[in-house]
Design a protein around this motif. Structure first.
Motif, PDB file in Angstrom:
ATOM      1  N   GLU A 156      83.776  20.121 -94.315  1.00  0.00           N
ATOM      2  CA  GLU A 156      82.364  19.792 -94.118  1.00  0.00           C
ATOM      3  C   GLU A 156      81.994  18.490 -94.816  1.00  0.00           C
ATOM      4  OE1 GLU A 156      80.306  24.156 -93.378  1.00  0.00           O
ATOM      5  OE2 GLU A 156      80.455  23.404 -95.434  1.00  0.00           O
ATOM      6  N   GLY A 166      83.403  15.517 -92.809  1.00  0.00           N
ATOM      7  CA  GLY A 166      82.446  15.282 -91.732  1.00  0.00           C
ATOM      8  C   GLY A 166      83.002  14.616 -90.493  1.00  0.00           C
ATOM      9  N   ASN A 185      84.434  31.071 -89.595  1.00  0.00           N
ATOM     10  CA  ASN A 185      84.791  29.665 -89.799  1.00  0.00           C
ATOM     11  C   ASN A 185      85.505  29.025 -88.615  1.00  0.00           C
ATOM     12  OD1 ASN A 185      84.015  29.405 -92.739  1.00  0.00           O
ATOM     13  ND2 ASN A 185      85.423  31.138 -92.856  1.00  0.00           N
ATOM     14  N   HIS A 208      85.529  25.357 -87.753  1.00  0.00           N
ATOM     15  CA  HIS A 208      86.235  24.441 -88.645  1.00  0.00           C
ATOM     16  C   HIS A 208      87.758  24.600 -88.563  1.00  0.00           C
ATOM     17  CE1 HIS A 208      82.486  23.220 -90.391  1.00  0.00           C
ATOM     18  NE2 HIS A 208      82.210  24.426 -90.838  1.00  0.00           N
TER      19      HIS A 208
END
Length: 263
Positions: A169, A172, A199, A202
């Motif tokens: 995160e 980015g 998750n 991701h």
């Protein structure tokens, strides 16, 4: 639907012939992490001939000094490894482009005693941020792998799903994600299905193996039929790789693995 993939260690002989052996067992992809010693054009010829893709390769620098900086004995938890890391990613992207491979596996290196975790965390983020534009330009994912330190990788820095996601995160980038290894995360923290579901945005790549022993699913404590269903239900379309050993001949094991996908 995800693509079920086999690790190259399941098959005997030279790497080039393993793609055909994977195809014979029904696989559309094979994982060959260590690529630096291979004739990439020859391997690409086998990819084209068999229709079997290479699902991921491991980041690597041709310069031994740079490779030493990014190895797990040092790694991107050290500030002085960032430039070597970017060089390695650039070289590995070039190799991935020859192979048509869309994933590069990245590790952090071992934790540095006496240095705050927050500082090491920040260095990992900085290294990935520096390399992310290369990955974005190439359309190739960098997948960061947490490992277990209880059985296999004592001293390694990155272990939990939570910190791995936090790194992603902070970086980015849509081309920097987590490699979720079910074997490692079962040992580290369990809660597999919930962590995958929570998750999945991701997660860019998945490895599997059973616990204990890191052999094929069905040899240990993990209910892989439920795990595979959970992955499928998320809509994940990447690779799920049998990165584990075998307790039976490959021609006996593979039909059992395909059966895990049945409802």
């Amino acid at each position: 639907m995800f693509t079920l993939t086999v690790h190259n260690s399941w098959f005997p002989g030279e790497e080039y012939g393993k793609l055909e052996l994977a195809r014979q067992q029904g696989f559309k992809a094979i994982e060959i992490l260590n690529w630096a010693h291979l004739d990439l054009k020859r391997l690409r010829g086998e990819i084209d001939r068999t229709g079997v893709a290479v699902s991921a390769i491991l980041f690597h620098a041709s310069d031994p000094a740079k490779q030493a900086l990014i190895a797990n004995t040092h790694g991107i938890v050290h500030a002085d490894a960032k430039d070597a890391f970017v060089t390695a990613i650039r070289e590995t992207i070039a190799a991935a482009q020859v192979l048509g491979c869309t994933n590069i596996v990245v590790t952090t290196g071992n934790e540095i005693a006496g240095v705050p975790r927050a500082e090491q965390h920040a260095r990992v983020v900085a290294a990935l941020r520096a390399a992310a534009p290369l990955a974005e330009a190439a359309g190739i994912q960098l997948v960061l792998e947490p490992l277990n330190i209880l059985v296999n990788h004592m001293g390694y820095y990155l272990t939990t799903t939570a910190e791995s996601v936090a790194v992603i995160e902070e970086v980015g980038s849509p081309m920097v994600k987590v490699l979720y290894d079910v074997y490692h995360q079962q040992i580290t923290e369990g809660n597999l299905i919930n962590n995958i579901r929570t998750n999945i945005r991701h997660i860019g790549h998945i490895h599997v193996g059973d616990v204990p022993g890191r052999k094929q699913p069905g040899t240990g404590e993990i209910n892989y039929k439920n795990v595979f269903k959970a992955i499928r239900d998320t809509g994940f379309t990447g690779f799920v790789v049998f990165e584990c050993g075998l307790t039976e001949p490959v021609e006996v094991v593979c039909p059992k693995m395909w059966a895990l996908l049945e409802d």
